[in-house]
Scaffold this active site. Structure first.
Site, PDB file in Angstrom:
ATOM      1  N   SER A 103       0.806  -1.208   0.000  1.00 23.98           N
ATOM      2  CA  SER A 103       0.000   0.000   0.000  1.00 23.98           C
ATOM      3  C   SER A 103       0.851   1.275   0.000  1.00 23.98           C
ATOM      4  CB  SER A 103      -0.952  -0.040   1.201  1.00 23.98           C
ATOM      5  OG  SER A 103      -1.909   0.973   1.138  1.00 23.98           O
ATOM      6  N   ASP A 242      -2.399   6.341  -3.487  1.00 25.68           N
ATOM      7  CA  ASP A 242      -1.235   5.712  -2.857  1.00 25.68           C
ATOM      8  C   ASP A 242      -0.742   4.573  -3.743  1.00 25.68           C
ATOM      9  OD1 ASP A 242      -3.285   3.903  -2.385  1.00 25.68           O
ATOM     10  OD2 ASP A 242      -2.539   3.318  -0.412  1.00 25.68           O
ATOM     11  N   ASP A 244      -1.076   1.389  -4.027  1.00 24.32           N
ATOM     12  CA  ASP A 244      -1.972   0.396  -4.635  1.00 24.32           C
ATOM     13  C   ASP A 244      -3.322   0.995  -5.004  1.00 24.32           C
ATOM     14  OD1 ASP A 244      -2.889   0.665  -2.020  1.00 24.32           O
ATOM     15  OD2 ASP A 244      -3.429  -1.442  -1.832  1.00 24.32           O
ATOM     16  N   ASP A 246      -5.815   2.345  -3.413  1.00 24.54           N
ATOM     17  CA  ASP A 246      -7.063   2.196  -2.658  1.00 24.54           C
ATOM     18  C   ASP A 246      -7.290   3.376  -1.713  1.00 24.54           C
ATOM     19  OD1 ASP A 246      -5.180   1.603  -0.712  1.00 24.54           O
ATOM     20  OD2 ASP A 246      -6.096  -0.269  -0.066  1.00 24.54           O
TER      21      ASP A 246
END
EC number: 5.4.2.10
Length: 447
Positions: A103, A242, A244, A246
């Site tokens: 992440s 960010d 990834d 999400d």
């Protein structure tokens, strides 16, 4: 059944260090494969996505080996956002989805997140069962039942097309100049493509990943780069994702940053007005600002708080039948559109509101005045339990007494890093800083 390997968002750690080793990824893949493979036929499939970290190659190959060894057929998506994995797991009728990503963490970290066949992240109970399988001897498939692996070349394109359907069909982004910061991460191609195809003039930032620069001085955890770009180019809006994709932060035309609380406030009020807000309730974590709670109360909207972690937000949403929730950190969960936080689709919903109202981003990102909030992180050594120390407990109790109901404290362990997060809110910023600093000092001494 307890979990030791899994944290609040899958398994995470430093790459090539336990538990983020190739050996552990292979075993984890085999355990997950054995858990999800319900019969002896080769009909079971798993989709695997990843972000742009160098270690993603290693973990992808190891997971594939473990999964195919138990008879699972693997579909490799390559670099795609985390929400794309949730979407494609369900769309492709897979039994399991896996996202390889840490992440918002630096490149040297990585993680493995699991999604069930419904596209939602696995429950604590399912993760505990996979851990239990991992502890025993994992039975491999017979030679004739070993799984296959196949690369899916259009996974990103499928997600791009779906993301566009969440934007009102009658509207276009023509005339809007949008900065999109992809954090050199998983959405570095998908996000600019979506915005361009909807008609925006796109100024991309953080779209040159090299395996090491994910989240480095860019993205939702370092918004300064995008803020400066918005001002420099006279853009109407900045969208910061960010690693990834999400999470999202919104930047208005002046360069000011709006966090998840402001985005949720805007969407909740609008959806409630339209009769679209299920249960007339927003789900958010204990970290969300008191200002958000007061704003919602003034609109007659309930706020349901959960522990920190988007998985707990989603669990509460599903249990209560709610369709909007999220975190101050930028996870915006809209179950009408996605099974997990989706930074790009949240950004599109914000853009849709700009298109609908004709109002500037600065007007839409200031729904409420925040109560002064201060958050400080203290790193601690593995094996230590600083929150159990008497001096720390005393400092916390003293802080609560000094705030005397005028604010609140939230002290907790991070679920993804060896950090103690010390957060407080108060109308008196000077008092708040004194209280937080004393607790931080006590935690550091006990760490």
């Amino acid at each position: 059944m307890s979990r030791k390997l899994f944290g609040t968002d899958g398994v995470r750690g430093k790459a090539n260090t336990y538990p983020m080793t190739a050996d552990m990824a292979l075993k984890l893949g085999a355990a997950a494969g054995r858990y999800f493979r319900r019969d002896g036929q080769n009909r079971h499939r798993v989709v695997i996505g990843k972000d742009t970290r160098l270690s993603g190659y290693m973990l992808e190959n190891a997971l594939t080996a473990g999964l195919t060894s138990t008879g699972m057929n693997v579909l490799l998506l390559g670099p795609v956002p985390t929400p794309a994995v949730g979407f494609l797991t369900r769309s492709m009728r897979a039994d399991l989805g896996i996202m390889i990503s840490a992440s918002h963490n630096p490149h040297h970290d990585n993680g493995i997140k699991f999604f069930g066949p419904d596209g939602f992240k696995l429950s604590d109970e399912a993760e505990a069962e996979i851990e239990a399988i991992l502890q025993g001897e994992i039975r491999p498939a017979q030679p004739e039942n070993i799984g296959r692996a196949k690369r899916i070349d259009d996974g990103r394109g499928r997600y791009v097309e779906y993301a566009k359907t969440t934007f009102p069909l009658r509207d276009r982004l023509s005339g809007l100049k949008v900065v999109i910061d992809c954090a050199n991460g998983a959405a570095y191609k998908a996000a600019p493509d979506v915005l361009w195809e909807l008609g925006a003039e796109v100024i991309p930032v953080g779209v040159a990943p090299n395996g090491y620069n994910i989240n480095e001085k860019c993205g939702s955890t370092h918004t300064q780069t995008a803020s400066e770009t918005v001002v420099q180019h006279g853009a109407d809006l900045g969208i910061c994702l960010d690693g990834d994709a999400d999470r999202v932060m919104i930047i208005d035309e002046t360069g000011r940053v709006a966090d998840g609380d402001q985005i949720m406030a805007l969407l909740a009020a609008r959806w409630a007005e339209e009769g679209r807000l299920s249960g007339n309730t927003l789900v958010a974590t204990v970290m969300s600002n008191l200002g958000l709670e007061r704003y919602l109360a003034g609109k007659g909207i309930a706020l349901k708080r959960t522990p920190v972690g988007d998985r707990y937000v989603v669990e509460a949403m599903r249990a209560g039948g709610f369709n909007l929730g999220g975190e101050q950190s930028g996870h915006i969960v809209m179950t009408d559109y996605a099974t997990t936080g989706d930074g790009l689709i949240a950004g599109l919903q914000f853009l849709a509101e700009m298109a609908r109202t004709g109002r500037a981003a600065s007007e839409l990102t200031r729904s409420f005045e925040t109560v002064p909030q201060l958050l400080k992180n203290v790193r601690y050594e593995a094996g230590r339990e600083p929150l159990a120390a008497e001096a720390v407990q005393s400092a916390i109790a003293d802080g609560e007494t000094r705030l005397n109901g005028s604010g609140r404290l939230l002290i907790r362990k991070s679920g993804t890093e060896p950090l103690i997060r010390v957060m407080g809110e108060s109308e008196d910023p000077a008092l708040l800083e004194q209280v937080i600093d004393r607790i931080v000092e006590a935690v550091a001494s006990a760490s």
